[in-house]
Design an enzyme around this catalytic site. Structure first.
Site, mmCIF file in Angstrom:
data_model
loop_
_atom_site.group_PDB
_atom_site.id
_atom_site.type_symbol
_atom_site.label_atom_id
_atom_site.label_comp_id
_atom_site.label_asym_id
_atom_site.label_seq_id
_atom_site.Cartn_x
_atom_site.Cartn_y
_atom_site.Cartn_z
ATOM 1 N N ASP A 126 5.546 2.611 7.248
ATOM 2 C CA ASP A 126 4.195 2.113 6.963
ATOM 3 C C ASP A 126 3.481 3.050 5.984
ATOM 4 O OD1 ASP A 126 1.763 0.830 7.029
ATOM 5 O OD2 ASP A 126 1.186 1.628 8.980
ATOM 6 N N GLU A 179 -5.481 1.984 1.839
ATOM 7 C CA GLU A 179 -5.329 0.832 2.744
ATOM 8 C C GLU A 179 -5.641 1.243 4.172
ATOM 9 O OE1 GLU A 179 -3.113 -1.953 5.499
ATOM 10 O OE2 GLU A 179 -3.038 0.226 5.282
ATOM 11 N N GLU A 180 -5.153 2.433 4.543
ATOM 12 C CA GLU A 180 -5.353 2.901 5.919
ATOM 13 C C GLU A 180 -6.811 3.257 6.197
ATOM 14 O OE1 GLU A 180 -3.199 2.400 7.986
ATOM 15 O OE2 GLU A 180 -1.182 2.667 7.154
ATOM 16 N N HIS A 219 0.841 -1.203 0.000
ATOM 17 C CA HIS A 219 0.000 0.000 0.000
ATOM 18 C C HIS A 219 0.870 1.245 0.000
ATOM 19 C CE1 HIS A 219 0.008 1.536 4.249
ATOM 20 N NE2 HIS A 219 0.156 0.273 4.604
ATOM 21 N N ASP A 244 3.862 -5.172 3.564
ATOM 22 C CA ASP A 244 3.346 -4.037 4.338
ATOM 23 C C ASP A 244 4.194 -3.879 5.592
ATOM 24 O OD1 ASP A 244 1.891 -2.122 5.646
ATOM 25 O OD2 ASP A 244 0.000 -3.214 5.645
ATOM 26 N N HIS A 259 1.995 4.558 12.936
ATOM 27 C CA HIS A 259 0.818 5.413 12.747
ATOM 28 C C HIS A 259 0.956 6.776 13.421
ATOM 29 C CE1 HIS A 259 -2.546 2.450 11.302
ATOM 30 N NE2 HIS A 259 -1.452 2.413 10.553
#
Length: 541
Positions: free
Chosen positions: A292, A326-327, A280, A355, A458
């Site tokens: 990420d 994706e998130e 992603h 990922d 994140h």
């Protein structure tokens, strides 16, 4: 749905990499992947990560889907692939975007007032609704002490868990078994005015949760994630008497926001034996998303470019994918799979997912395709993909571990469609164990506290300047020292090097195989005819 397709052009003098090494059980054609692995360098991958960081820096610090930063990321990836001679499609679609408008609040009003710290003690769940509520807390079907294995708790997973829930209370639920969105929706349906989801409590499942509810979640109530320690403490206080909590979130969910996937296909190869590899491309709204999932995206991009540079002509079509949204709940990959007809779905031999492949405090995780470790088996052939990776790492003298198909990444749509899948992962918010430190290096604890695989997961500090973006400077200095200076920002270059090589090995092995991933039927004569029609078109750098 509009698409933008660009055709490849010819490359003269290309030579495929055909191997001489002994054939493993999962591939009928032995394939020497050394030349490609040598060509895919850490410096090359880091150049792409620097470009993604520059894009984020120029666009309010983010590359989240639906933002100019994501659009620029799409242009960067698609442009390089087009120049290399791939058949590039930009697949546009709509999704629902999410962002926080102000700082959230999580406070224990009574007993013993306590204000928890956003970004440390708790996170607003992505796609949480807005709300400012003060109410009594009520525990929902908790498993305390936690069960011996992850997923022991079914807290909040069934409407029956809320049979005695008092309308107007805030629900305290525990991670485990079902999606966070299911827990939150069941709580909302039972009359909850807020939800606190805490980590499950096993080793590696104690850190502060940063949950995602997905872009289809629409219940208008505040939902936050917190650590096992805080959840366990609140549950203990509830056994002694009432607990009053103040929750406040201020969020914005925008409907039908345009974004896109990038799909790049080799101009040669059997059309009925498509090897797909995806990562992603989007970040979370809070940051640049360098690990990420800049790491997976950049590694896959460099592998694709080096395949073109080396003039590799695969026996099977190789289709690379960079997923959007994706998130937001795996929207891009699901959109792609949903767009396939039955024939096109059947023609995909396997899907490989990457990922987070450079976590600063990494482990080497391989998806558990045969279900032997976690009991969740992928479609027939997934076990062979797992063995390919584990055998490769063993051949390099490297330890690896299984990780569950838990539905948290883009393999999920492919598995649901019956397509064999597998891939690699280096860890996210869970804590690293002392045993894993012996295997991979790094830190299990720092100043008495557990250390996750990615302390900036994140967060804004998932960047090439994590300390400048809010990470603990002493922790990152200790991690860098533990790995002999291998950290470049939030990227562990040791992990990036090992994982990039493993990805290149897998992609090329399957690209050159003459058998199905599960070792069964050969390609059909019809596919061979289609491939023959395309052999005049090769790569050009």
């Amino acid at each position: 749905m509009k698409t933008n397709q660009r055709m490849a052009v010819a490359f003269i003098g290309a030579a495929a990499l055909v191997a001489t090494a002994g054939a493993p059980a999962y591939a009928a054609v032995p394939t020497d992947t050394a030349e490609l692995r040598e060509a895919v360098t850490v410096d090359g991958v880091m150049d792409h990560l620097a470009a993604l960081q520059d894009i984020a820096d120029a666009n309010d610090g983010t590359r989240a889907s639906g933002t100019p930063g994501y659009d620029a990321s799409v242009d960067y990836v698609a442009g390089l692939l087009e120049d290399a001679g791939y058949e590039v499609t930009v697949q546009e679609f709509l999704f629902n975007s999410f962002r926080e408008l102000s700082d959230p609040v999580f406070e224990r009003v009574s007993p013993d007032p306590m204000a928890y710290v956003a970004g440390e003690d708790f996170f607003t769940a992505e796609y949480s609704g807005s709300g400012d509520v003060t109410a009594e807390l009520q525990a929902v079907d908790l498993v305390l002490p936690p069960g011996p294995e992850a997923g022991s708790s079914t807290s909040g997973c069934e409407p029956e868990d809320f049979a005695d829930f008092v309308e107007g209370n805030i629900a305290l639920v525990q991670r485990g078994t079902c999606d966070f969105s299911v827990k939150a929706q069941n709580a909302f349906d039972a009359g909850a005015v807020g939800v606190i989801i805490f980590n499950e409590g096993q080793e590696g499942r104690t850190d502060t949760l940063n949950p995602t509810l997905g872009d289809q979640f629409s219940a208008d109530l505040p939902v936050v994630g917190t650590s096992f320690e805080i959840g366990d403490e609140l549950a203990g206080l509830l056994e002694e008497g009432p607990v009053t909590i103040h929750l406040a979130t201020d969020t914005l969910i925008e409907l039908d926001v345009p974004t896109a996937n990038v799909i790049a296909e080799t101009p040669t190869g059997r059309d009925d034996r498509v090897v797909m590899a995806g990562a992603h491309l989007d970040s979370v709204p809070d940051g640049a998303g360098i690990n990420d999932n800049g790491s997976g995206s950049a590694a896959l991009l460099e592998i694709a470019l080096q395949m073109a540079e080396l003039g590799i002509e695969p026996r099977n079509t190789v289709r690379f994918a960079w997923w959007g949204a994706e998130e937001a709940g795996l929207v891009g990959s699901q959109t792609y799979v949903d767009s396939l007809d039955k024939r096109a779905t059947k023609d995909i031999s396997l899907y490989l997912n990457f990922d987070m492949v450079a976590s600063p405090n990494f482990a080497r995780f391989v998806y558990d395709g045969d279900g032997s470790a976690f009991g969740s088996t992928g479609p027939n052939g997934s076990g062979g993909i797992e063995r390919l990776f584990t055998d490769y790492f063993a051949s390099q003298g490297l330890v690896s571990e299984p990780t569950a198909f838990d539905g948290r990444s883009d393999y999920d749509a492919f598995i649901t469609a019956g397509i064999p899948a597998g891939g690699l992962f280096t860890g996210a918010e869970d804590a690293k164990t002392a045993e894993q430190v012996a295997w991979y290096g790094g830190l299990a604890t720092f100043e008495g506290e557990p250390v996750s695989y990615d302390p900036c997961y994140h967060q804004a500090c998932d960047s090439l300047d994590p300390v400048g973006d809010g990470a603990d400077a002493e922790l990152y200095a200790a991690l860098d020292a533990a790995y002999g200076g291998a950290l470049e920002g939030n990227i562990n270059t040791i992990a990036l090097d090992e994982m990039s090589d493993a990805i290149a090995h897998a992609v090329l092995t399957y690209a050159m195989s003459t058998s199905a991933v599960n070792g069964t039927a050969k390609a059909s004569p019809t596919a061979a005819e289609r491939t023959a029609d395309r052999l005049g078109s090769h790569f050009r750098r």
